[in-house]
Design an enzyme around this catalytic site. Structure first.
Site, short mmCIF file in Angstrom:
data_model
loop_
_atom_site.label_atom_id
_atom_site.label_comp_id
_atom_site.label_asym_id
_atom_site.label_seq_id
_atom_site.Cartn_x
_atom_site.Cartn_y
_atom_site.Cartn_z
N HIS A 231 -16.45 -31.14 -51.68
CA HIS A 231 -16.38 -30.28 -52.86
C HIS A 231 -15.59 -30.93 -54.00
O HIS A 231 -15.72 -30.56 -55.15
CB HIS A 231 -15.71 -28.95 -52.46
N ASN B 156 -13.09 -22.08 -58.74
CA ASN B 156 -13.74 -20.85 -59.19
C ASN B 156 -13.30 -20.40 -60.58
O ASN B 156 -13.87 -19.47 -61.14
CB ASN B 156 -13.48 -19.72 -58.20
N ASP C 226 -20.38 -31.30 -57.18
CA ASP C 226 -21.11 -31.60 -55.94
C ASP C 226 -22.37 -30.75 -55.91
O ASP C 226 -22.42 -29.69 -56.51
CB ASP C 226 -20.24 -31.29 -54.72
N ASN D 293 -19.68 -21.87 -57.61
CA ASN D 293 -18.73 -21.00 -58.30
C ASN D 293 -18.04 -21.65 -59.50
O ASN D 293 -17.71 -20.97 -60.47
CB ASN D 293 -17.68 -20.46 -57.33
#
Length: 188
Positions: A21, A67, A92, A113
């Site tokens: 991530h 997020n 990613d 997100n």
């Protein structure tokens, strides 16, 4: 001098450092290492500046957690007076094979997100994003573990060349423009 905001998405903290991530952070760290740049902690993120051929690259690793990335993007675009078309967000992508690079000028958040928040804060889906494929080699219901998991040995071995290629893509985006860069790098 033309300015560009290059944003690598990721999560802060050592727990996330080598996770899939965090490829956005990893790509910017690789560029900084190669060019001998040092990130400084500033408002909403770690920042460094890189100059090349009369262009200024402002590299941003938001410290807001994934997020809430939009807040940092919005702040630095405004602070540095950078037009939206000079924004590049690195993220990613589970829907692309490992190491594949894809540059797009707009699109959906694809369930990501970080992109969802950026889209909401900027009020548009029309901004440049560079998606780095992390593949979808996980079993059903294991997506979070996979995305927040560390690279396999095999992936780690292939990563160096892909990181170099990613830096070429970023430089091309700034120097040659988005369309030329898409033609050169997408699917390669």
């Amino acid at each position: 001098m033309k300015k560009y905001l290059i944003v690598g998405l990721g999560n802060i903290g050592s727990d996330y450092k080598n996770t899939r991530h965090n490829i956005g952070f990893k790509i910017l760290d690789h560029l900084a290492e190669n060019e001998d740049l040092t990130f400084e902690t500033q408002k909403l993120g770690d920042i460094t500046t890189y100059k090349l051929k009369g262009r200024t690259f402002i590299l941003l690793k938001p410290s807001t957690y994934m997020n809430l990335s939009g807040k940092a993007v919005q702040y630095w675009l405004a602070k540095e007076n950078i037009p939206l078309e000079n924004l590049l967000v690195i993220t990613d992508d589970l829907n692309l094979p490992f190491g594949s690079l894809r540059l797009k000028t707009k699109g959906s958040d694809g369930g990501h997100n970080g992109l969802k928040d950026i889209q909401s804060k900027l009020g548009t889906t029309s901004y440049n994003r560079f998606r780095f494929g992390i593949s979808d080699a996980f079993s059903k219901g294991r997506q979070i573990d996979y995305v927040l998991g560390e690279w396999t040995e095999e992936e780690t071995n292939g990563l160096k060349e892909r990181l170099d290629k990613s830096i070429e893509l970023i430089k091309s985006f700034v120097l040659a423009g988005v369309n030329n860069t898409m033609n050169t790098f997408n699917g390669k």
